[in-house]
Design an enzyme around this catalytic site. Structure first.
Site, PDB file in Angstrom:
ATOM      1  N   TYR A  23       0.838  -1.199   0.000  1.00  0.00           N
ATOM      2  CA  TYR A  23       0.000   0.000   0.000  1.00  0.00           C
ATOM      3  C   TYR A  23       0.877   1.255   0.000  1.00  0.00           C
ATOM      4  O   TYR A  23       0.615   2.203  -0.731  1.00  0.00           O
ATOM      5  CB  TYR A  23      -0.924   0.024   1.225  1.00  0.00           C
ATOM      6  CG  TYR A  23      -1.972  -1.059   1.211  1.00  0.00           C
ATOM      7  CD1 TYR A  23      -3.144  -0.917   0.488  1.00  0.00           C
ATOM      8  CD2 TYR A  23      -1.784  -2.234   1.936  1.00  0.00           C
ATOM      9  CE1 TYR A  23      -4.105  -1.911   0.471  1.00  0.00           C
ATOM     10  CE2 TYR A  23      -2.736  -3.232   1.931  1.00  0.00           C
ATOM     11  CZ  TYR A  23      -3.891  -3.072   1.197  1.00  0.00           C
ATOM     12  OH  TYR A  23      -4.835  -4.064   1.181  1.00  0.00           O
ATOM     13  N   ASN A  46     -12.687  -0.247  -6.072  1.00  0.00           N
ATOM     14  CA  ASN A  46     -12.173  -0.533  -7.414  1.00  0.00           C
ATOM     15  C   ASN A  46     -13.319  -0.681  -8.419  1.00  0.00           C
ATOM     16  O   ASN A  46     -14.139  -1.581  -8.291  1.00  0.00           O
ATOM     17  CB  ASN A  46     -11.353  -1.823  -7.351  1.00  0.00           C
ATOM     18  CG  ASN A  46     -10.696  -2.192  -8.659  1.00  0.00           C
ATOM     19  OD1 ASN A  46     -10.996  -1.635  -9.703  1.00  0.00           O
ATOM     20  ND2 ASN A  46      -9.805  -3.153  -8.591  1.00  0.00           N
ATOM     21  N   CYS A  54      -6.257  -5.200  -8.009  1.00  0.00           N
ATOM     22  CA  CYS A  54      -6.060  -4.849  -6.609  1.00  0.00           C
ATOM     23  C   CYS A  54      -5.575  -6.028  -5.767  1.00  0.00           C
ATOM     24  O   CYS A  54      -5.009  -5.829  -4.701  1.00  0.00           O
ATOM     25  CB  CYS A  54      -7.322  -4.239  -6.022  1.00  0.00           C
ATOM     26  SG  CYS A  54      -8.785  -5.256  -6.152  1.00  0.00           S
ATOM     27  N   HIS A  55      -5.749  -7.246  -6.257  1.00  0.00           N
ATOM     28  CA  HIS A  55      -5.264  -8.413  -5.504  1.00  0.00           C
ATOM     29  C   HIS A  55      -3.739  -8.440  -5.417  1.00  0.00           C
ATOM     30  O   HIS A  55      -3.188  -9.150  -4.588  1.00  0.00           O
ATOM     31  CB  HIS A  55      -5.789  -9.710  -6.135  1.00  0.00           C
ATOM     32  CG  HIS A  55      -5.263  -9.981  -7.500  1.00  0.00           C
ATOM     33  ND1 HIS A  55      -5.795  -9.375  -8.628  1.00  0.00           N
ATOM     34  CD2 HIS A  55      -4.244 -10.762  -7.928  1.00  0.00           C
ATOM     35  CE1 HIS A  55      -5.115  -9.801  -9.691  1.00  0.00           C
ATOM     36  NE2 HIS A  55      -4.176 -10.642  -9.288  1.00  0.00           N
ATOM     37  N   GLU A  83      -1.203 -16.609 -10.393  1.00  0.00           N
ATOM     38  CA  GLU A  83      -0.204 -15.842 -11.146  1.00  0.00           C
ATOM     39  C   GLU A  83       1.221 -16.256 -10.774  1.00  0.00           C
ATOM     40  O   GLU A  83       2.182 -15.611 -11.169  1.00  0.00           O
ATOM     41  CB  GLU A  83      -0.404 -14.350 -10.891  1.00  0.00           C
ATOM     42  CG  GLU A  83      -1.730 -13.842 -11.397  1.00  0.00           C
ATOM     43  CD  GLU A  83      -1.935 -12.353 -11.174  1.00  0.00           C
ATOM     44  OE1 GLU A  83      -1.159 -11.734 -10.405  1.00  0.00           O
ATOM     45  OE2 GLU A  83      -2.868 -11.800 -11.765  1.00  0.00           O
TER      46      GLU A  83
END
Length: 105
Positions: A23, A46, A54-55, A83
């Site tokens: 953040y 979002n 945002c993850h 990912e």
């Protein structure tokens, strides 16, 4: 004029697959290192998950959000793992997965 949230969304949209940012890192890149909480508010609102991943944003210690807005912490973990990001006990190894920005002056 671009809003604060727009600046944050622009930064987050650049985090590549397989990497995370904190953040505070997003806040600094968006223009104000004191915006870390604002980053959280922006990501909670979002407007487009497909364009604003945002993850890929975690806290300063690498932990995922307990209240990830799009399905809770288990969903954030699932997305990160899909990912290639290892998540152990809700935490990402920042040494290995932090998005590093290369600035050329």
């Amino acid at each position: 004029m671009e809003s604060t949230f727009d600046k944050i969304y622009d930064v987050v949209s650049q985090i590549p697959k397989g990497k995370v940012a904190t953040y505070g890192q997003v806040a600094m890149l968006a223009g104000n290192p004191r915006w870390a909480r604002v980053v959280g508010y922006a990501l909670h609102n979002n407007p487009d998950r497909s364009k604003i991943p945002c993850h890929r944003v975690v806290n300063r210690e690498g932990y995922v959000a307990k209240a990830f807005v799009f399905g809770g912490e288990n969903e954030q973990i699932r997305l990160l793992k899909s990912e290639g990001v290892e998540v152990v006990d809700g935490c990402v190894d920042l040494e290995k997965y932090r998005w590093e920005i290369k600035v050329i002056l």
